[in-house]
Motif scaffolding. Sequence first.
Motif, short mmCIF file in Angstrom:
data_model
loop_
_atom_site.label_atom_id
_atom_site.label_comp_id
_atom_site.label_asym_id
_atom_site.label_seq_id
_atom_site.Cartn_x
_atom_site.Cartn_y
_atom_site.Cartn_z
N GLY A 45 0.78 -1.24 0.00
CA GLY A 45 0.00 0.00 0.00
C GLY A 45 0.80 1.28 0.00
O GLY A 45 0.21 2.36 0.07
N HIS A 171 -4.58 -1.74 3.11
CA HIS A 171 -5.37 -1.15 2.02
C HIS A 171 -6.21 -2.19 1.28
O HIS A 171 -7.13 -1.83 0.55
CB HIS A 171 -4.45 -0.45 1.04
CG HIS A 171 -3.48 -1.37 0.36
ND1 HIS A 171 -2.59 -2.17 1.05
CD2 HIS A 171 -3.26 -1.64 -0.96
CE1 HIS A 171 -1.88 -2.89 0.20
NE2 HIS A 171 -2.27 -2.59 -1.02
N HIS A 215 1.19 6.74 -0.65
CA HIS A 215 0.38 5.65 -0.10
C HIS A 215 -1.04 5.68 -0.67
O HIS A 215 -1.56 6.72 -1.07
CB HIS A 215 0.34 5.69 1.43
CG HIS A 215 -0.33 6.87 2.04
ND1 HIS A 215 0.37 8.01 2.45
CD2 HIS A 215 -1.64 7.11 2.34
CE1 HIS A 215 -0.48 8.87 2.98
NE2 HIS A 215 -1.71 8.36 2.91
N LEU A 219 -5.02 2.88 2.69
CA LEU A 219 -4.01 2.39 3.62
C LEU A 219 -4.22 3.03 5.00
O LEU A 219 -4.35 4.25 5.13
CB LEU A 219 -2.62 2.74 3.12
CG LEU A 219 -1.47 2.16 3.96
CD1 LEU A 219 -1.37 0.65 3.77
CD2 LEU A 219 -0.14 2.83 3.60
#
Length: 275
Positions: A45, A171, A215, A219
């Motif tokens: 993620g 995620h 990211h 996440l």
Amino acid sequence: MKDFQIVPTEDELNAMERDLSFHPSTNTSPKILTTQQVQQFNEEGYVRPLNIFDENEISEIRAYFDDLLARVVSGGGNSYSISSAHLKYGPVHDILTDQRIVDPVADLLGDNVIGWGSHFFCKMPGDGKAVAWHQDASYWPLSPSKAVTVWLAIDDADLENGCMKFIAGSHTKGHMTYRPSDSAEHNVLNQTIENPQQFGTEVDDPLKAGQASIHADLLLHGSEANHSDRRRCGLTLRYCSADVHADLGWNEKGVHVRGADPSGHWSDQPRPATQ
């Protein structure tokens, strides 16, 4: 243009039909990232660290932010209130559209990319404020979930002054149940997800000034309070694939940073004249 610093209410978000499932990158020939980094993003993620600005460049950006923060504070704001900054300040628009940042983002999101968010998260020395565990997608009226955050370090960020932390792999678990944050948490935001370690392994995200991490919007991440005598400022830059739909007029704050927007859904805001 409406005030985009206002976060949608829970009722507004719940009334929307949103696809909050992770859409992995299918890019097998990235231009900037390695195939291993794309795989890491899909599996964990996030990607970190990415070297974006050299020492001289980030020093200039830091000096600009120092001046901007002084102006905002003198106007009644604080170190967390500089949001949607690319719509107000030309130099932030320049960072959002900088191809050294857009290139790795496009490796993950595809050829058509919209930049739509920019928010300084500046923890002053000893300010005691934390960012509770949360998912960015919980706050955004976007669907499908094909968006990322670039966290650009303006100052060095480490465990001592409250760097970000991720829950690797979280995620892929979908949208999580959260509770409203309690005032005793001193949370910069207003959502808290309990027992984050049940969703994956905790990973620290220390960054040197000028470095960045990327990211996924699903996440799970957060950060501790800054108990040091050093400031910890980061600029979050938000991007999504152009096929993402934004409700509540959030498409009005878009900037076309790569490729095109075939649907014509997103605005393409010009660079502001204000410094």
